[in-house]
Motif scaffolding. Sequence first.
Motif, PDB file in Angstrom:
ATOM      1  N   LYS A  27       0.841  -1.192   0.000  1.00  0.00           N
ATOM      2  CA  LYS A  27       0.000   0.000   0.000  1.00  0.00           C
ATOM      3  C   LYS A  27       0.879   1.244   0.000  1.00  0.00           C
ATOM      4  O   LYS A  27       1.978   1.243   0.552  1.00  0.00           O
ATOM      5  CB  LYS A  27      -0.913   0.009   1.238  1.00  0.00           C
ATOM      6  CG  LYS A  27      -1.843  -1.195   1.317  1.00  0.00           C
ATOM      7  CD  LYS A  27      -2.705  -1.161   2.572  1.00  0.00           C
ATOM      8  CE  LYS A  27      -3.645  -2.349   2.620  1.00  0.00           C
ATOM      9  NZ  LYS A  27      -4.490  -2.344   3.834  1.00  0.00           N
ATOM     10  N   ASP A  31      -3.159   6.503   4.342  1.00  0.00           N
ATOM     11  CA  ASP A  31      -3.238   5.548   3.236  1.00  0.00           C
ATOM     12  C   ASP A  31      -3.701   6.262   1.971  1.00  0.00           C
ATOM     13  O   ASP A  31      -4.829   6.729   1.882  1.00  0.00           O
ATOM     14  CB  ASP A  31      -4.209   4.428   3.600  1.00  0.00           C
ATOM     15  CG  ASP A  31      -4.268   3.348   2.531  1.00  0.00           C
ATOM     16  OD1 ASP A  31      -3.445   3.403   1.595  1.00  0.00           O
ATOM     17  OD2 ASP A  31      -5.132   2.460   2.639  1.00  0.00           O
ATOM     18  N   THR A  79      -3.408   4.790  -1.052  1.00  0.00           N
ATOM     19  CA  THR A  79      -3.523   3.767  -2.087  1.00  0.00           C
ATOM     20  C   THR A  79      -4.701   4.017  -3.029  1.00  0.00           C
ATOM     21  O   THR A  79      -4.541   3.953  -4.260  1.00  0.00           O
ATOM     22  CB  THR A  79      -3.644   2.373  -1.446  1.00  0.00           C
ATOM     23  OG1 THR A  79      -2.548   2.176  -0.549  1.00  0.00           O
ATOM     24  CG2 THR A  79      -3.626   1.292  -2.504  1.00  0.00           C
TER      25      THR A  79
END
Length: 503
Positions: free
Chosen positions: A367, A388, A390
């Motif tokens: 990720k 995050d 991603t």
Amino acid sequence: MLVDLKYTGEHSEVSPEPCLDTISLSSGGPDKKPMAREVSCTNFRGLLQYLRKNYGEEAVKKVTADLLNNENYLIADKYDPTKITPVKEEHLTDPAYWVSNEFSLKLLNNVKRVIRSPEPLFLAGRGAVRENFSRTVLFISRIVTPRFLFKQAQKIHSRFNRIKEMSIVEYDQNSITIQFNYVPGIKRTKDACEWNRGIYVETLNIAGLKNVKCEEIECVIDGSEKCVFRLTWTKASVLQRLFGVVSKLVSHWLARELVAEYEESVRDRDALIEKLTESEHRYRSVFESSATPTIIVEEDLTISMANTEFEKLSGYSRQEIEGSLRLTTFFDDDIARCILEQTDDEQGQEDFLKREFRFLDKEGTKKDVIAKVGKITGAQRYVCSLVDITPRKRMEKTLRKSEEKHRTIIQSIEEGYFETDLAGRFTFVNDSLCRIFGKTRKELIGTSYRRFVTPETDDAIYKTFNRVYRTGRPVKVAEYEFLREDGSKLFIELSASLVRNQE
């Protein structure tokens, strides 16, 4: 000719009290908490000293064998309450630590493994008192009356034990009766009663009384609602009583001064503990409720604390993470160390936050994350928050592929196509437009379309582009006069639409 307008935007020793009531951070998950704080370890310091002195080191090991380093008996570190560890021997000799009533009863029961006599706990209680008395306490106990001694013990008792209350029922020159009322539902054994009986007898022996005896006349083990002990001793001589009268004022003053000093130190510590506890609870609440995956990292890169969002990001449970996994579980070794070292340079940290890292979760999925790290003041520990990105990276990749496909199509069409910024400068042109104006792509990019129109056409195109920008509605085919650099004229049908970027 097709025209797109692209709009571009921007982006302590004397205190028997425990340090804190905490949840497990370093040696367990949220289901592992410190045991109940019911009995102060002050009660065991003299016991271990007595066993070691009279029965040897092996005796201490036998008594504590199944209690130390046991995951069922956890305790919070007094210097760093966020660390929860199994009980160790040093905890049992430190007044700052407390244990549960269950732990205390098992410890007393284990004494019978070592002391082989009809009254092992009675002897252990007496021995613990002898080892625990300081010279100052010994001096005071010698000059004060038993009643005064037990009254002070009654005050101090409430500081060391939370499972029972002590009170003096009767007192005369040769006896005293004391009573203990236990917290409802608390477990008791005869071992504890014998242990207490030994403590009371030896306390009065050290105070200089003769032929001291202690009898338990009521006991909760036998169905009574309380435990009652009656202590008797030999009546003091006339000379002793005379000395008692003479020394009474001095002794009471000295004892009160020492007790007052002790109680003041305890009050100060209590106030500090209360503030620390409040601060700890507030900190935990913020940490746990954060919508960002957050962890506490030790100097050796071990993760000592993780919140719920980090569990979701990593795929590991808190029990698997805390105290077991290291930062290198999720990042390459060099990157993990770099994340922590960047906090040494404040300016470096600002630049660092713009960088992205690859994060590896439990399933082996990579990720993309952005890390923000801060060093905890006064400790070699770090707070690390991860974002995050991603999904964003995946979307950007999809958009790039779409744009590449779009560009490929545009490059292959016969009609001329260009995009400009709000100032009218070319930002993209296809091969057909280059052929129409007799210029290379490099010559056209960055120049204004106004180089290729008459003033009248410039005014008309500006009004058209402005209307498209304000309304967002495309303009269909309209004919305009353009000029090449050699002076030749071109009449071109033009349509325009507005293209906004992602921001």
